[in-house]
Enzyme design. Sequence first.
Site, PDB file in Angstrom:
ATOM      1  N   THR A   1      19.412  -5.439   8.507  1.00 13.09           N
ATOM      2  CA  THR A   1      19.844  -5.726   7.140  1.00 13.09           C
ATOM      3  C   THR A   1      20.034  -4.398   6.402  1.00 13.09           C
ATOM      4  O   THR A   1      19.298  -3.456   6.643  1.00 13.09           O
ATOM      5  CB  THR A   1      18.786  -6.610   6.452  1.00 13.09           C
TER       6      THR A   1
ATOM      7  N   ALA B   1       7.961 -12.473   8.228  1.00 12.25           N
ATOM      8  CA  ALA B   1       9.156 -11.660   8.496  1.00 12.25           C
ATOM      9  C   ALA B   1       9.071 -11.187   9.938  1.00 12.25           C
ATOM     10  O   ALA B   1       8.345 -10.256  10.263  1.00 12.25           O
ATOM     11  CB  ALA B   1       9.199 -10.461   7.554  1.00 12.25           C
TER      12      ALA B   1
ATOM     13  N   VAL C   1      -2.921  -4.769   3.393  1.00 10.38           N
ATOM     14  CA  VAL C   1      -3.139  -6.161   3.802  1.00 10.38           C
ATOM     15  C   VAL C   1      -3.910  -6.301   5.114  1.00 10.38           C
ATOM     16  O   VAL C   1      -4.188  -7.420   5.542  1.00 10.38           O
ATOM     17  CB  VAL C   1      -1.824  -6.981   3.859  1.00 10.38           C
TER      18      VAL C   1
ATOM     19  N   ASN D   1       0.831  -1.217   0.000  1.00 13.11           N
ATOM     20  CA  ASN D   1       0.000   0.000   0.000  1.00 13.11           C
ATOM     21  C   ASN D   1       0.867   1.270   0.000  1.00 13.11           C
ATOM     22  O   ASN D   1       0.349   2.361   0.194  1.00 13.11           O
ATOM     23  CB  ASN D   1      -0.953   0.014   1.210  1.00 13.11           C
TER      24      ASN D   1
ATOM     25  N   TYR E   1       6.110  -2.136  17.707  1.00 11.93           N
ATOM     26  CA  TYR E   1       6.749  -2.984  16.691  1.00 11.93           C
ATOM     27  C   TYR E   1       7.083  -4.354  17.285  1.00 11.93           C
ATOM     28  O   TYR E   1       6.699  -5.389  16.746  1.00 11.93           O
ATOM     29  CB  TYR E   1       8.009  -2.280  16.195  1.00 11.93           C
TER      30      TYR E   1
ATOM     31  N   TYR F   1      -9.086 -11.105  -1.738  1.00 13.67           N
ATOM     32  CA  TYR F   1      -9.630 -12.263  -2.470  1.00 13.67           C
ATOM     33  C   TYR F   1      -8.749 -12.518  -3.675  1.00 13.67           C
ATOM     34  O   TYR F   1      -8.398 -11.586  -4.394  1.00 13.67           O
ATOM     35  CB  TYR F   1     -11.073 -11.983  -2.916  1.00 13.67           C
TER      36      TYR F   1
HETATM   37  P1  NAD Z   1      10.143  -1.256   4.381  1.00 14.46           P
HETATM   38  O1  NAD Z   1       9.462  -0.160   5.120  1.00 14.46           O
HETATM   39  O2  NAD Z   1      11.117  -0.878   3.320  1.00 14.46           O
HETATM   40  O3  NAD Z   1       9.074  -2.246   3.740  1.00 14.46           O
HETATM   41  C1  NAD Z   1       7.835  -2.511   4.328  1.00 14.46           C
HETATM   42  C2  NAD Z   1       6.792  -2.500   3.229  1.00 14.46           C
HETATM   43  O4  NAD Z   1       5.524  -2.839   3.785  1.00 14.46           O
HETATM   44  C3  NAD Z   1       6.629  -1.127   2.573  1.00 14.46           C
HETATM   45  O5  NAD Z   1       6.705  -1.256   1.168  1.00 14.46           O
HETATM   46  C4  NAD Z   1       5.241  -0.670   3.015  1.00 14.46           C
HETATM   47  O6  NAD Z   1       4.628   0.209   2.108  1.00 14.46           O
HETATM   48  C5  NAD Z   1       4.529  -1.999   3.186  1.00 14.46           C
HETATM   49  N1  NAD Z   1       3.374  -1.952   4.076  1.00 14.46           N
HETATM   50  C6  NAD Z   1       3.299  -1.485   5.337  1.00 14.46           C
HETATM   51  N2  NAD Z   1       2.059  -1.622   5.823  1.00 14.46           N
HETATM   52  C7  NAD Z   1       1.312  -2.215   4.828  1.00 14.46           C
HETATM   53  C8  NAD Z   1      -0.045  -2.633   4.709  1.00 14.46           C
HETATM   54  N3  NAD Z   1      -0.919  -2.468   5.720  1.00 14.46           N
HETATM   55  N4  NAD Z   1      -0.455  -3.198   3.549  1.00 14.46           N
HETATM   56  C9  NAD Z   1       0.421  -3.365   2.526  1.00 14.46           C
HETATM   57  N5  NAD Z   1       1.721  -2.995   2.575  1.00 14.46           N
HETATM   58  C10 NAD Z   1       2.158  -2.423   3.718  1.00 14.46           C
HETATM   59  O7  NAD Z   1      10.852  -2.180   5.474  1.00 14.46           O
HETATM   60  P2  NAD Z   1      11.865  -3.388   5.292  1.00 14.46           P
HETATM   61  O8  NAD Z   1      13.129  -3.026   5.950  1.00 14.46           O
HETATM   62  O9  NAD Z   1      11.887  -3.837   3.886  1.00 14.46           O
HETATM   63  O10 NAD Z   1      11.175  -4.501   6.190  1.00 14.46           O
HETATM   64  C11 NAD Z   1      10.366  -5.521   5.613  1.00 14.46           C
HETATM   65  C12 NAD Z   1       9.970  -6.531   6.666  1.00 14.46           C
HETATM   66  O11 NAD Z   1      11.136  -7.128   7.244  1.00 14.46           O
HETATM   67  C13 NAD Z   1       9.166  -5.932   7.815  1.00 14.46           C
HETATM   68  O12 NAD Z   1       8.160  -6.842   8.192  1.00 14.46           O
HETATM   69  C14 NAD Z   1      10.191  -5.798   8.923  1.00 14.46           C
HETATM   70  O13 NAD Z   1       9.608  -5.869  10.183  1.00 14.46           O
HETATM   71  C15 NAD Z   1      11.113  -6.968   8.655  1.00 14.46           C
HETATM   72  N6  NAD Z   1      12.459  -6.709   9.188  1.00 14.46           N
HETATM   73  C16 NAD Z   1      13.332  -5.896   8.522  1.00 14.46           C
HETATM   74  C17 NAD Z   1      14.590  -5.664   9.056  1.00 14.46           C
HETATM   75  C18 NAD Z   1      15.608  -4.815   8.334  1.00 14.46           C
HETATM   76  O14 NAD Z   1      16.741  -4.704   8.824  1.00 14.46           O
HETATM   77  N7  NAD Z   1      15.303  -4.214   7.202  1.00 14.46           N
HETATM   78  C19 NAD Z   1      14.948  -6.234  10.287  1.00 14.46           C
HETATM   79  C20 NAD Z   1      14.014  -7.022  10.938  1.00 14.46           C
HETATM   80  C21 NAD Z   1      12.781  -7.275  10.368  1.00 14.46           C
END
Ligand code: NAD
Length: 329
Positions: free
Chosen positions: A183, A122, A65, A40, A153, A70
């Site tokens: 990461t 994740a 999400v 989104n 979070y 569907y």
């Molecule tokens: P990011 O913010 O770049 O990506 C998250 C994505 O989720 C975004 O594109 C956002 O628009 C989308 N999003 C958020 N809420 C939404 C919703 N309700 N419906 C649809 N899309 C939605 O973050 P990231 O670093 O790529 O992290 C991705 C996942 O990995 C997350 O779940 C995060 O918790 C997990 N994670 C990331 C790290 C890291 O170091 N990057 C570490 C631990 C966990």
Amino acid sequence: MKSSLIKNKRILITGGAGFLGSHLCDRFVQLGANVVCLDNFLTGSLSNIEHLIGRPNFQFIQHDVTRDFYFSKNVFAVLHFASPASPLDYLKFPIQTLKVGAIGTHKMLGVAKAKKARFLLASTSEVYGDPEVHPQPESYWGNVNPVGPRGVYDEAKRYAEALAMAYHRTHGVEVRIVRIFNTYGPRMRNNDGRAIPAFVSQALGNKPVTIFGDGKQTRSFTYIDDEVDGIVRLLLSSHVGPVNIGNPREMTVAQCAKAIIKACKSKSRLVYKPLPVDDPKIRQPNIALAKKVLGWVPTVSFDEGIETTIEWFRLHRLTPHLKNLKKRK
Ligand code: NAD
């Protein structure tokens, strides 16, 4: 299961327009899977996936999400990556963070159950909170403050893990849980509040590099290609339950900042600001389980990963007009 067996399988990736999600879209498209990316754009961006638009095995659906979804076709796996992930983002969107971890996970588990698909969540090293066990194995239950600002979070992810395991135990959904450690790599946003993109942008601009606290707190940084490799292995494995995927090379935040200043050949100096509430003091994954069940170890050194990241930031974040010029040609 070999990665070649994923060819032509449909994989739904939520949060696919984000940093990690877009790299996963790339990898699964390369492996010949049919990728359906849901996002989104709360914190993600079309620019992360625009190179995939038009590929026959890639589809983008703009969708929140936390709402019903569907889908008529078969699905092999649902990878639930949607969630604000950086402290700045989840402090700005606390309720969306809780909703996507709770309702979003529930809806996506519903899709996995209906489609008899695998579900990969994740999760995060933040489930360990400010840890009292070091390095952190999956068996450690964590030290999280549920009512502090970061609780939105950490607790959303802890709830999501509990819900995923309940779907596994009750409905037999094939659940995989990746606990991702910090990461980094290309496509991070320079203003998302995470240490590496902030340090790189400040150093490239010869601006003061901001350290929160005394800089002695430690982090273990994983390069994106290693992280994606671990996630693909986990998805294809038969291991149910959480697995740490993170590089155990631990460094202090100050060491990281100094290494980045050096790699950028920058004139920046360090400035210190107060540590945010509940910031973890130490962080290092125990990856014995990942080694044992996935045969995974990280292969990209910090120097290599940071060099690629700096080059990407130089081109895409500091000189975005170059990108626009290229597009117009
Ligand atoms: P990011 O913010 O770049 O990506 C998250 C994505 O989720 C975004 O594109 C956002 O628009 C989308 N999003 C958020 N809420 C939404 C919703 N309700 N419906 C649809 N899309 C939605 O973050 P990231 O670093 O790529 O992290 C991705 C996942 O990995 C997350 O779940 C995060 O918790 C997990 N994670 C990331 C790290 C890291 O170091 N990057 C570490 C631990 C966990």
